[in-house]
Every structure is written in C-alpha cells, then in structure tokens.
Design a protein around this motif. Structure first.
Motif, PDB file in Angstrom:
ATOM      1  N   PRO A 167       0.874  -1.200   0.057  1.00 48.49           N
ATOM      2  CA  PRO A 167       0.098  -0.014  -0.219  1.00 48.49           C
ATOM      3  C   PRO A 167       1.041   1.331  -0.018  1.00 48.49           C
ATOM      4  O   PRO A 167       0.318   2.352  -0.366  1.00 48.49           O
ATOM      5  N   LYS A 168       2.110   1.153   0.270  1.00 42.94           N
ATOM      6  CA  LYS A 168       2.867   2.295   0.274  1.00 42.94           C
ATOM      7  C   LYS A 168       3.393   2.808  -1.287  1.00 42.94           C
ATOM      8  O   LYS A 168       3.771   4.189  -1.331  1.00 42.94           O
ATOM      9  N   PHE A 169       2.912   1.929  -2.195  1.00 43.04           N
ATOM     10  CA  PHE A 169       3.083   2.418  -3.554  1.00 43.04           C
ATOM     11  C   PHE A 169       1.778   3.036  -4.204  1.00 43.04           C
ATOM     12  O   PHE A 169       0.643   2.303  -3.842  1.00 43.04           O
ATOM     13  N   GLY A 170       2.107   3.798  -5.145  1.00 46.49           N
ATOM     14  CA  GLY A 170       0.949   4.415  -5.999  1.00 46.49           C
ATOM     15  C   GLY A 170      -0.144   4.761  -5.105  1.00 46.49           C
ATOM     16  O   GLY A 170      -0.224   5.681  -3.976  1.00 46.49           O
ATOM     17  N   GLU A 171      -1.507   4.451  -5.521  1.00 44.76           N
ATOM     18  CA  GLU A 171      -2.724   4.743  -4.849  1.00 44.76           C
ATOM     19  C   GLU A 171      -3.133   3.607  -4.102  1.00 44.76           C
ATOM     20  O   GLU A 171      -3.906   2.765  -4.246  1.00 44.76           O
ATOM     21  N   THR A 172      -2.510   3.641  -2.459  1.00 42.08           N
ATOM     22  CA  THR A 172      -2.747   2.435  -1.495  1.00 42.08           C
ATOM     23  C   THR A 172      -2.738   1.360  -2.259  1.00 42.08           C
ATOM     24  O   THR A 172      -3.601   0.200  -2.393  1.00 42.08           O
ATOM     25  N   GLY A 173      -1.436   0.858  -3.189  1.00 45.64           N
ATOM     26  CA  GLY A 173      -0.992  -0.223  -3.708  1.00 45.64           C
ATOM     27  C   GLY A 173      -1.609  -0.421  -5.060  1.00 45.64           C
ATOM     28  O   GLY A 173      -1.743  -1.661  -5.786  1.00 45.64           O
ATOM     29  N   ALA A 174      -2.164   0.695  -5.765  1.00 45.53           N
ATOM     30  CA  ALA A 174      -2.841   0.479  -7.125  1.00 45.53           C
ATOM     31  C   ALA A 174      -1.809   1.571  -7.937  1.00 45.53           C
ATOM     32  O   ALA A 174      -1.816   2.632  -7.610  1.00 45.53           O
ATOM     33  N   MET A 175      -1.695   0.892  -9.311  1.00 45.45           N
ATOM     34  CA  MET A 175      -0.948   1.844 -10.249  1.00 45.45           C
ATOM     35  C   MET A 175      -1.267   1.717 -11.543  1.00 45.45           C
ATOM     36  O   MET A 175      -1.614   0.495 -11.720  1.00 45.45           O
ATOM     37  N   LEU A 176      -1.097   2.388 -12.359  1.00 42.70           N
ATOM     38  CA  LEU A 176      -1.167   2.393 -13.910  1.00 42.70           C
ATOM     39  C   LEU A 176       0.180   2.074 -14.338  1.00 42.70           C
ATOM     40  O   LEU A 176       1.025   2.966 -14.075  1.00 42.70           O
ATOM     41  N   MET A 177       0.447   1.161 -15.570  1.00 43.59           N
ATOM     42  CA  MET A 177       1.609   1.082 -16.207  1.00 43.59           C
ATOM     43  C   MET A 177       1.375   1.026 -17.484  1.00 43.59           C
ATOM     44  O   MET A 177       0.395   0.647 -18.303  1.00 43.59           O
ATOM     45  N   ALA A 178       2.370   1.521 -18.511  1.00 46.55           N
ATOM     46  CA  ALA A 178       1.920   1.540 -19.936  1.00 46.55           C
ATOM     47  C   ALA A 178       3.444   1.586 -20.609  1.00 46.55           C
ATOM     48  O   ALA A 178       4.395   2.032 -20.307  1.00 46.55           O
TER      49      ALA A 178
ATOM     50  N   ALA B  36       0.621  -9.797  -7.551  1.00 46.91           N
ATOM     51  CA  ALA B  36      -0.343  -8.483  -7.960  1.00 46.91           C
ATOM     52  C   ALA B  36      -1.383  -8.836  -8.864  1.00 46.91           C
ATOM     53  O   ALA B  36      -1.292  -9.672  -9.752  1.00 46.91           O
ATOM     54  N   ASP B  37      -2.549  -8.145  -8.780  1.00 47.91           N
ATOM     55  CA  ASP B  37      -3.597  -8.325  -9.767  1.00 47.91           C
ATOM     56  C   ASP B  37      -3.363  -7.425 -11.132  1.00 47.91           C
ATOM     57  O   ASP B  37      -3.012  -6.194 -10.751  1.00 47.91           O
ATOM     58  N   VAL B  38      -3.603  -7.925 -12.503  1.00 51.46           N
ATOM     59  CA  VAL B  38      -3.369  -7.132 -13.328  1.00 51.46           C
ATOM     60  C   VAL B  38      -4.819  -6.833 -14.277  1.00 51.46           C
ATOM     61  O   VAL B  38      -5.469  -7.996 -14.439  1.00 51.46           O
ATOM     62  N   PHE B  39      -5.017  -5.774 -14.438  1.00 49.89           N
ATOM     63  CA  PHE B  39      -6.524  -5.414 -15.093  1.00 49.89           C
ATOM     64  C   PHE B  39      -6.263  -4.748 -16.373  1.00 49.89           C
ATOM     65  O   PHE B  39      -5.494  -3.833 -16.449  1.00 49.89           O
ATOM     66  N   GLY B  40      -6.697  -5.279 -17.633  1.00 47.30           N
ATOM     67  CA  GLY B  40      -6.514  -4.476 -18.644  1.00 47.30           C
ATOM     68  C   GLY B  40      -6.009  -5.488 -19.913  1.00 47.30           C
ATOM     69  O   GLY B  40      -6.282  -6.773 -19.580  1.00 47.30           O
ATOM     70  N   PRO B  41      -5.329  -5.200 -20.819  1.00 45.06           N
ATOM     71  CA  PRO B  41      -5.024  -3.579 -21.112  1.00 45.06           C
ATOM     72  C   PRO B  41      -5.983  -2.774 -21.258  1.00 45.06           C
ATOM     73  O   PRO B  41      -7.009  -3.172 -22.089  1.00 45.06           O
ATOM     74  N   ILE B  42      -6.184  -1.401 -20.922  1.00 47.06           N
ATOM     75  CA  ILE B  42      -7.176  -0.444 -21.230  1.00 47.06           C
ATOM     76  C   ILE B  42      -6.604   0.321 -22.471  1.00 47.06           C
ATOM     77  O   ILE B  42      -5.688   0.774 -22.292  1.00 47.06           O
ATOM     78  N   LEU B  43      -7.370   0.220 -23.439  1.00 41.15           N
ATOM     79  CA  LEU B  43      -7.083   1.003 -24.708  1.00 41.15           C
ATOM     80  C   LEU B  43      -7.368   2.514 -24.320  1.00 41.15           C
ATOM     81  O   LEU B  43      -8.386   2.809 -23.830  1.00 41.15           O
TER      82      LEU B  43
ATOM     83  N   ASN C 192       2.152   7.373  -9.204  1.00 40.03           N
ATOM     84  CA  ASN C 192       1.094   6.548  -9.590  1.00 40.03           C
ATOM     85  C   ASN C 192       0.947   6.054 -10.921  1.00 40.03           C
ATOM     86  O   ASN C 192       0.066   5.160 -11.120  1.00 40.03           O
ATOM     87  N   ILE C 193       1.788   6.564 -11.565  1.00 39.61           N
ATOM     88  CA  ILE C 193       1.772   5.887 -13.235  1.00 39.61           C
ATOM     89  C   ILE C 193       3.255   5.703 -13.454  1.00 39.61           C
ATOM     90  O   ILE C 193       3.925   6.780 -13.468  1.00 39.61           O
ATOM     91  N   LEU C 194       3.594   4.587 -14.109  1.00 36.55           N
ATOM     92  CA  LEU C 194       4.964   4.350 -14.402  1.00 36.55           C
ATOM     93  C   LEU C 194       4.910   4.162 -15.932  1.00 36.55           C
ATOM     94  O   LEU C 194       4.101   3.352 -16.557  1.00 36.55           O
ATOM     95  N   ILE C 195       5.753   4.950 -16.919  1.00 39.36           N
ATOM     96  CA  ILE C 195       5.695   4.789 -18.256  1.00 39.36           C
ATOM     97  C   ILE C 195       7.039   4.282 -18.403  1.00 39.36           C
ATOM     98  O   ILE C 195       8.065   4.724 -18.109  1.00 39.36           O
ATOM     99  N   TYR C 196       6.969   3.208 -19.171  1.00 33.79           N
ATOM    100  CA  TYR C 196       8.061   2.261 -19.465  1.00 33.79           C
ATOM    101  C   TYR C 196       8.418   2.725 -20.873  1.00 33.79           C
ATOM    102  O   TYR C 196       7.767   3.066 -21.710  1.00 33.79           O
ATOM    103  N   PRO C 197      10.006   2.325 -21.405  1.00 32.44           N
ATOM    104  CA  PRO C 197      10.412   2.896 -22.596  1.00 32.44           C
ATOM    105  C   PRO C 197      10.003   2.240 -23.933  1.00 32.44           C
ATOM    106  O   PRO C 197      10.096   2.943 -25.001  1.00 32.44           O
ATOM    107  N   ASP C 198       9.588   1.142 -23.629  1.00 34.25           N
ATOM    108  CA  ASP C 198       8.935   0.534 -24.825  1.00 34.25           C
ATOM    109  C   ASP C 198       8.072  -0.778 -24.460  1.00 34.25           C
ATOM    110  O   ASP C 198       7.871  -1.111 -23.200  1.00 34.25           O
ATOM    111  N   ILE C 199       7.363  -1.439 -25.423  1.00 34.75           N
ATOM    112  CA  ILE C 199       6.387  -2.508 -25.075  1.00 34.75           C
ATOM    113  C   ILE C 199       7.165  -3.695 -24.339  1.00 34.75           C
ATOM    114  O   ILE C 199       6.499  -4.366 -23.445  1.00 34.75           O
TER     115      ILE C 199
END
Ligand SMILES: CC(C)(COP(=O)(O)OP(=O)(O)OC[C@H]1O[C@@H](n2cnc3c(N)ncnc32)[C@H](O)[C@@H]1OP(=O)(O)O)[C@@H](O)C(=O)NCCC(=O)NCCS
Length: 334
Positions: free
Chosen positions: A160-171, A292-299, A269-276
């Motif tokens: 829970p110390k990461f992101g929004e109490t343990g939730a984050m977006l990654m892309a 961790a639970d992963v939901f998406g990908p969200i287009l 609360n958002i991590l942007i990676y340099p490539d797919i």
C-alpha cells in the motif's frame, strides 16, 4: 472498500450499454451475468442467438434478461456496410470484401457504438490485440486531438505504500511496440487521462529508463528525456519526472539522492516504460512473482471505448473490463 468495488459503484450510477461480441465464450457469459446482477452495465450479447443460448445453457448461466443482438440479420446491417465503405474508401473494398470484414463481430460491435446502439465494446478474451485494435481504429477512429492509440494496465494488490494504496497504472505493455519520443509522450498523456477519467487519481508520472537524470548517455535514455519535456510543454499541469531508474522513482530516499527536488520520486501512481518489451515484462513479473492483480490492457485514445484483454483472462477479469470500458464510455457521454 477495494478499488474495483469503488469503480463498480461509480459505474452503477449511470449504466452504460456494453456490446460483447465474444458471446459464446464461457468467461464472457459469466461476466455479462455478473454485470447484470451487480448493476454495473447493460451488456448486449452479440452473435447467433441459438449458439449463445446453447453455450449459456451448457454452463448453467441464465441469460433470459440479457439482450442478444443478431449481427447477421440486423436491420442496420446495410447501413453499417455503407458506412464502412465510406470510412475505408481508400481501400476500395468490394461489397463481398465488406461482408467478409463484418463476419468478424468486432467490426459489427464497434459499428453499433458508432451508430449509437451501444456505448462501448468489451472484447479481447478471444480476439487478439491486433484484431481488437484494427476494428476499434478502422470503425471507431481515434479520439479528437489524439495521434497514438495506446494501452495501460491497472496493477492492484501492491504494497500500500506504492501508488494509490497499492494501485498503479503502467504503460504501454500491449500496443505501441517501439515508441519514438513523441509517441512516448502521447502514451504518458493518455495514461494520465485514463487515471483521471476512470480512476479519479491525480496523475504523478515517472518516466522510466536505465538512467537517472543523465547518469548514462544514450539515444534510448535521450528518448525518455525528450518525451518528458514534450509532456511538460503540452500538459504543464501534470506532475511528471524523468528520466528515472525504477528505484529512484519508487524509493523516496534513493529518489532524493539521485533526483533531488523531484516532484514524483517516492510517490508515482503511473509508471511509463520506454517500450512495449519492458512494460510487458515489468508488469508480468509483478503478477507472477508478487501476486499483484493486473487488469486491462485499457485501450487509450480511441473515439469509441473498446477494451482489450489477455486471452488468459478469467471471468472476473472480463467483468472488471466491462466496468473499466463502461467508465470510459461514461466520461465520453457526459
Ligand atoms: C495494433 C497493431 C495491430 C497495429 O498494426 P498495424 O500493422 O499498424 O495495423 P494496420 O496497418 O492494419 O493499421 C490499421 C490502421 O490503424 C492505424 N494504427 C495502427 N496502430 C495505431 C496506433 N497505435 N495509433 C493510431 N493509429 C494506429 C494505422 O495507421 C492504420 O490506419 P489507416 O489504415 O487508416 O492508415 C500493432 O501495433 C500491433 O500488433 N501491436 C502489438 C500488439 C500485440 O501483439 N501485443 C501483444 C501484447 S498483448
């Protein structure tokens, strides 16, 4: 209340009509049932009625109160074909070619949304990302002002110390394979908008690299620096920093030493990676090794909200995708 339940509550406030073209798939049927029972959306099952009813009966899922849309004898089918011919006129398609395109129910379903017969499309448990993307872009198009369609994933169940109490977006782990600096900036901005539109987070974006603030010099590192500067220029209100190594981004003490004064280090609360590749590998490591639970990908960046999913998705994942797509549609129809 966990994040998904909070999202469900928001989706219930204004139910969206969500077309589901993979309607003979067990996970889709179970998710549609749950969406009706929990009131998060109005699913529309798209496909051959007999086959859908047989599939539902086989697994014991009642669907008497869920609408079924017949894509083969639909009264608007001719208009859909004409519209598609217009949209893709540069392809010079013959009527027969268009009929073939519409055998893929993703195209029919996105066209339903284009004609206002539904608000969003949830698919991807059976179709590939490429099939979903092509239907979504060719029929629905990109949203106003957007050049790059991309994807993000929601990760929950982290410390829970990461992101929004343990939730984050990654892309972006799913769509843009090797983004240039401009596309990487588009991905960061689109993910910030997803954070605002769907989750109500105030975005704090870390642009990840193998280098922090010039500790290495390389075109791959410079790409992340350039993307960060582009986002700052285009959306000065967003909190963003880069280029950052993941430890500097996530650990406040390391961030203070490697990137002093950063507005983001220790609390993104958002991590942007340099490539797919790095995005796909990164979030799957979290799922497999950390549970961790992963939901998406969200287009992101589509004119008509469409979901994609891993084909390894289970019924709960499909259900969450209905909620996410419905929330995206809700924003669009405000
Ligand atoms: C999404 C994807 C299929 C698009 O591939 P593509 O070869 O460019 O597809 P097409 O050429 O058929 O593109 C169709 C249209 O969509 C447009 N398009 C494709 N990707 C786009 C994007 N990211 N943003 C905006 N438009 C896009 C193309 O410009 C084209 O437009 P046009 O025909 O009007 O000129 C491709 O990027 C891809 O395969 N991505 C990776 C998907 C994947 O395998 N993920 C695995 C991890 S889940």
């Amino acid at each position: 209340m966990d994040l998904i339940e909070k999202l469900a509550e928001r989706a219930r406030e204004r139910k969206m009509r969500v077309a589901m073209p993979e309607a003979t798939d067990e996970r889709t049927l179970r998710a549609a049932r749950k969406a009706v029972d929990t009131g998060v959306a109005l699913p529309l099952l798209v496909g051959d009625e007999k086959q859908i009813r047989a599939a539902a009966q086989k697994i014991g899922v009642p669907i008497h109160d869920i609408a079924i849309v017949d894509p083969f004898h639909h009264p608007s089918l001719e208009r859909f074909h004409e519209e598609y011919a217009q949209l893709r006129r540069k392809e010079n398609l013959t009527p027969e070619q268009i009929r073939d395109v519409f055998k893929h129910l993703a195209y029919f379903s996105v066209m339903m949304a284009r004609f206002g017969l539904c608000d969003a499309v949830t698919m991807g448990a059976v179709y590939t990302t490429a099939d979903v993307m092509r239907a979504a872009i060719k029929v629905g198009g990109v949203a106003e002002g957007v050049k790059t369609v991309s994807a993000s994933v929601l990760i929950t169940g982290l410390n829970p110390k990461f992101g929004e109490t343990g939730a984050m977006l990654m892309a972006d782990p799913a769509v843009v394979i090797d983004p240039d600096a401009g596309q990487l900036a588009d991905i960061a901005i689109a993910t910030a908008d997803t954070a605002i539109d769907i989750f109500g987070f105030e975005p704090r974006i870390a642009m990840l690299s193998f280098s922090t603030k010039g500790s290495a010099k390389h075109p791959l590192q410079q790409k992340v620096v350039d993307a960060t500067e582009t986002v700052k220029a285009r959306r000065p209100e967003l909190l963003i920093d880069g280029e950052l190594q993941s430890d500097a981004a996530l650990d406040a003490a390391i961030g203070r030493s490697k990137a002093p004064g950063s507005p983001v280090c220790g609390r993104p609360n958002i991590l942007i990676y340099p490539d797919i590749g790095s995005a796909n590998i990164g979030h799957k490591l979290l799922r497999v090794m950390c549970g961790a639970d992963v939901f998406g990908p969200i287009l992101q960046g589509l004119a008509i909200p469409c979901s994609d999913m891993s084909r390894g998705a289970n019924a709960h994942d499909v259900y969450v995708n209905i909620i996410l797509t419905a929330l995206k549609a809700r924003r669009r129809t405000l």
